[in-house]
Design an enzyme around this catalytic site. Structure first.
Site, mmCIF file in Angstrom:
data_model
loop_
_atom_site.group_PDB
_atom_site.id
_atom_site.type_symbol
_atom_site.label_atom_id
_atom_site.label_comp_id
_atom_site.label_asym_id
_atom_site.label_seq_id
_atom_site.Cartn_x
_atom_site.Cartn_y
_atom_site.Cartn_z
ATOM 1 N N VAL A 372 1.430 -7.985 -4.241
ATOM 2 C CA VAL A 372 2.736 -7.608 -4.774
ATOM 3 C C VAL A 372 3.512 -8.868 -5.141
ATOM 4 O O VAL A 372 3.562 -9.829 -4.364
ATOM 5 C CB VAL A 372 3.532 -6.762 -3.762
ATOM 6 C CG1 VAL A 372 4.915 -6.427 -4.317
ATOM 7 C CG2 VAL A 372 2.783 -5.488 -3.438
ATOM 8 N N ASP A 482 -0.712 7.146 5.773
ATOM 9 C CA ASP A 482 -0.832 5.727 6.137
ATOM 10 C C ASP A 482 0.506 5.210 6.670
ATOM 11 O O ASP A 482 1.006 4.166 6.258
ATOM 12 C CB ASP A 482 -1.295 4.903 4.943
ATOM 13 C CG ASP A 482 -1.873 3.553 5.354
ATOM 14 O OD1 ASP A 482 -2.224 3.402 6.542
ATOM 15 O OD2 ASP A 482 -1.973 2.658 4.504
#
Length: 683
Positions: A372, A482
Site C-alpha cells: 500500500v 479476516d
C-alpha cells in the site's frame, strides 16, 4: 418483389425466429466454457473437477481440492495434512497419495498420527497400515522379531521399529516396544506391504512409502456423475457454497435440464430445413451470429473491468459513464469518468503519478496481497493505493470481491473505497481513503509501539466501533473472514476504520453456513470453521474475541517466543481466565491492580472475549449482542463527567502519538497499513 424473393424473405424471418429459440454455442455460459477444459498440475495431466489451482478457476473445483503445483510435484492439503498426489483416476474417483512428511523420509521432525474422517476422502480397499515405533528402549536388536532402524529426530538419536499388519498378526509387540515413546501409523499399499515383509531393509521401506496409498475422494460424486451425464461440467457455487452443474445455457444445482430439449429442437429443424432452404439457414445463422456477437461484445465491454488484466495499456470500461465532479473536491471543469457500481475507474498512469511511480518512501505497509502506497490525486485527495503483488485468478477474485462489497457498503467505521483500475491496467490497483494513524496492531505491538499511547478509553472505543462495523456487515449479509488488529485502522482522532475485504464473503440469509475451505490469519481463524469447513457469522465473532484479548493485553495473537501452550493468544487467554489469573494477562500500564473501575471494565471485556472464543460457535454471542455488551461496559464505566474527559484524552493522545513517531510526514507513515492472509484455499 418476386415470389421467390417473398418466399426467401418469409423463410428467412421464420428461420431467424426459430433460431432465436435455440441456445447456441455463440452464447455458451462463461462458467461452462472455463470448466470444460482440463488442466495440468506438475506431472498430472487432464485434471478436472474436483481439482483446481495453478490457474484453474476455483469455481471449477471443490474448495477442499486446491492443488499446489511446484515443478514436478503436486500437493494437496486435506484436513490440515499435506499429501503428494502421485496419480489421479477420474473415472472411479480414486487417486494415489503419499504423506509429504514421509516422502523419502522415515524420520520426520514431527511425529503425528492422522485421523481420516471420510469427509472428503477415505482409504482404498487395497490399503493397509504400516506402524512405526519411535524412540524405543535400547536392547540387543537381534532379539527383536520386528525390523529396526536408527535415525535422529530433533537432534536425538533413536532406536525405532516398523511393523506391517501381517507382522502384528503373527507376533504381538513386546514389553520393550510397548515402552516406545511414539507410535505412528502410515497407510501403504497392500502389495507393497508384502514386498516389505519379504525384504525389510531401510531402502525398501523408503521405496514402499514413496509408492503411496490408494484413496477415494468424495466431492458430491453422485451429483457430478449426473451433471456430466447431462452434458454439463461440475463445479462449485462460490456464493452459496454448494455444488453447481455448469451447462451451455445456464447453471443448475444438479443437471442440465435443457440438453434434451436442445437436441429435440435441433432434430426438428434438421428435418424441416433442407435443399435450397439450407442456404437460407446458413445466411440466417451468419446474420444471427453477427448480431449475437455484437450483443456479447457490448456486454463484455461492460464487464471487462474484472477480467484478467493484460499489459496492453489502459482503457476505460464500466456499466455507466457519467460526467460529474466530486462535491468535496469540486473542480471548475468537470471531467468524464468511468464508474463501476459507483466506484471510479482510474488509469494506471494516474495512480503511478499519484504515488510518484510507487516510490518506496511512500509505502504505508506490506502484506500477503500487496503493498500500500500513499498518493496524492490531482483533485487534491490524499489516498492509499493498494498494489496487488500479482494478477492470477485468485487475486482477481479477491480484487473483484473487495470492490463489489465495499461499493455497496457505507459505514463510519468501514474504510471507504474511492476507486480501482480497469481490465487493461498493467496491475490490479485499489484506491482507498487515506487513514493516517496506521493499524491497531502497530500501536499495540509494532516496532514503535508505546502502550501509553493507547490508554484504556481509546482501547475500549476501538472495541465498540469495531464491533459496530462487524454488526453492520452481518446485517448486510457479509462476513469479513479476516478480522484482526492489522486490519483495523485508526484515523487522526483514533476512530476505527475496518479494512481489507479481499477474503470477505456474501452470506445468504436463508442458510446456516457456507461450506468453503478455511481462510484467514493464524491465531484468528475460528477452530470450528477450520475443522468443519463451515463458515458462519460466528467465525467473525471468534476473531473479534482475539482482538479483544489483544486490546487488554497488548500481546500478539501468535508469538512463538511464548511457552508452547501460550503460542496462540486465544488459548493463553482462555487458560488465564479459567484459572482466575486475568491480572497476568492484562497490560500492566492499564492500571488493572490499582484502579477498581479499570479492573471492573477490563474483567467485563475479558469475560466477553471468553464467550467469543468458545470452541462451539453456538455458544458464542452474535455481533449485535457483543455491541450491546460493549456499549454497556463503556456507559457504566465511563459515563457522565468521565465521557468528556475521554474525548479530551483522545484529542491529547492524537497529538502525543504524532509527536512520538519520528517524524510523521507525507512520505513517512506507519508500517503495516495492511496485512496479508495465510491459510490459503479457495474462497
Amino acid at each position: 418483389m418476386t415470389l421467390f424473393q417473398g418466399s426467401f424473405f418469409l423463410f428467412f424471418v421464420i428461420t431467424i425466429i426459430t433460431l432465436n429459440q435455440i441456445p447456441t454455442s455463440c452464447a455458451d455460459d462463461e462458467h461452462y466454457l472455463k470448466c470444460s477444459s482440463p488442466f495440468q498440475c506438475a506431472n498430472l495431466k487432464n485434471l478436472s473437477y474436483p481439482f483446481w489451482g495453478f490457474g484453474r478457476t476455483p469455481y471449477c473445483g471443490h474448495p477442499a481440492f486446491n492443488l499446489q503445483c511446484t515443478g514436478e510435484v503436486a500437493t494437496l492439503t486435506l484436513m490440515s495434512e499435506s499429501y503428494r498426489v502421485l496419480e489421479v483416476n477420474d473415472s472411479d474417483h480414486r487417486f494415489k497419495l503419499v504423506r509429504t512428511d514421509y516422502w523419502n523420509n522415515i524420520c520426520p521432525t514431527i511425529l503425528r498420527n492422522i485421523t481420516v474422517d471420510g469427509t472428503f476422502f477415505d482409504y482404498g480397499s487395497d490399503t493397509q497400515n504400516l506402524t512405526f515405533y519411535y524412540d524405543c528402549p535400547s536392547f540387543p536388536q537381534s532379539d527383536s522379531v520386528f525390523p529396526w532402524f536408527n535415525c535422529s529426530v530433533n537432534g536425538t538419536q533413536m532406536i525405532n521399529y516398523f511393523v506391517t499388519e501381517s507382522m502384528l498378526e503373527s507376533s504381538e509387540p513386546g514389553e520393550i516396544m510397548g515402552a516406545c515413546k511414539s507410535r505412528v501409523v502410515v497407510p501403504i499399499l497392500e502389495s507393497e506391504a508384502k514386498l516389505l515383509e519379504k525384504n525389510s531393509t531401510v531402502e525398501n521401506l523408503k521405496a514402499v512409502l514413496d509408492n503411496g496409498f490408494d484413496a477415494e475422494w468424495d466431492a458430491n460424486n453422485s451429483l457430478c456423475d449426473k451433471c456430466q451425464n447431462s452434458g454439463g461440467y461440475c463445479g462449485y457455487n462460490p456464493s452459496s457454497g454448494e455444488f453447481m452443474c455448469y451447462c451451455r445455457d445456464e447453471s443448475s444445482p444438479s443437471t442440465c435440464k435443457n440438453s434434451g430439449k436442445r437436441n429435440n429442437v435441433g432434430v426438428a429443424i434438421g428435418a424441416t430445413v433442407g435443399g435450397v432452404a439450407a442456404l437460407v439457414v446458413i445466411l440466417g445463422c451468419v446474420y444471427f451470429m453477427i448480431q449475437r456477437r455484437r450483443k456479447i461484445y457490448q456486454k463484455s465491454r461492460s464487464m471487462e473491468l474484472f477480467i484478467a488484466p493484460t499489459s496492453s495499456g489502459d482503457t476505460f470500461a464500466s456499466t455507466t459513464i457519467t460526467s460529474q465532479s466530486l462535491s468535496s473536491y469540486q473542480s471548475s471543469n468537470p471531467v468524464t469518468r468511468s464508474y463501476y457500481f459507483g466506484v471510479q475507474v482510474f488509469t494506471y498512469e494516474e495512480l503511478e503519478e499519484a504515488t510518484k511511480n510507487f516510490d518506496a518512501s511512500r509505502e504505508l505497509g506490506e502484506g500477503g496481497f500487496g503493498t500500500v502506497y500513499k498518493g496524492e490525486l490531482k483533485d487534491g485527495r490524499t489516498v492509499a493505493v493498494k498494489r496487488h503483488y500479482e494478477s492470477n485468478s485468485r487475486r482477481i477474485v479477491q480484487f473483484m470481491n473487495e470492490v463489489q462489497i465495499l461499493a455497496r457498503l457505507r459505514h463510519k467505521n468501514l474504510v471507504t473505497l474511492f476507486g480501482c483500475t480497469s481490465k487493461h491496467s498493467r496491475e490490479l490497483l485499489l484506491v482507498y481513503e487515506f487513514i493516517p494513524n496506521g493499524t491497531v496492531a502497530y500501536h499495540l505491538q509494532g516496532r514503535g509501539s508505546k502502550s501509553t499511547l493507547l490508554p484504556w478509553p481509546i482501547r475500549l472505543n476501538i472495541a465498540v466501533e469495531t464491533a459496530e462495523a462487524l454488526a453492520y456487515l452481518h446485517a448486510n449479509d457479509v462476513i469479513h473472514r479476516d478480522v484482526k488488529t492489522n486490519n483495523i485502522l485508526l484515523d487522526d482522532q483514533f476512530c476505527v476504520k475496518v479494512a481489507d475485504f479481499g477474503l470477505s464473503r456474501d452470506f445468504p440469509t436463508d442458510v446456516t453456513h457456507v461450506s468453503t475451505a478455511p481462510q484467514g490469519t493464524p491465531g484468528y481463524v475460528d477452530p470450528e470453521y477450520y475443522q468443519c469447513y463451515q463458515l458462519t457469522d460466528k467465525s467473525d465473532v471468534y476473531s473479534f474475541g482475539v482482538v479483544l484479548v489483544e486490546l487488554i493485553s497488548s500481546l500478539q495473537a501468535v508469538d512463538i517466543n511464548r511457552n508452547r501452550s501460550d503460542v496462540n493468544l486465544s488459548n493463553m487467554a482462555i487458560k488465564k481466565i479459567q484459572n482466575q489469573e486475568l491480572h497476568e494477562l492484562v497490560d500492566p500500564y492499564l492500571g488493572f491492580e490499582k484502579d477498581p473501575a479499570m479492573r471492573r471494565m477490563t474483567t467485563a471485556v475479558a469475560e466477553l472475549a471468553f464467550r467469543c472464543l468458545q470452541q462451539e460457535r453456538d455458544l458464542r454471542p452474535c455481533m449485535d449482542e457483543v455491541v450491546e455488551i460493549l456499549r454497556g461496559i463503556k456507559s457504566d464505566g465511563l459515563g457522565g463527567r468521565e465521557e468528556t474527559e475521554i474525548l479530551d484524552i483522545r484529542t491529547d493522545e492524537a497529538i502525543l502519538l504524532k509527536k512520538a513517531h519520528s517524524p510523521v510526514s507525507p512520505n513517512s507513515v506507519v508500517d503495516n497499513w495492511v496485512s496479508g492472509s495465510s491459510v490459503s484455499n479457495s474462497s
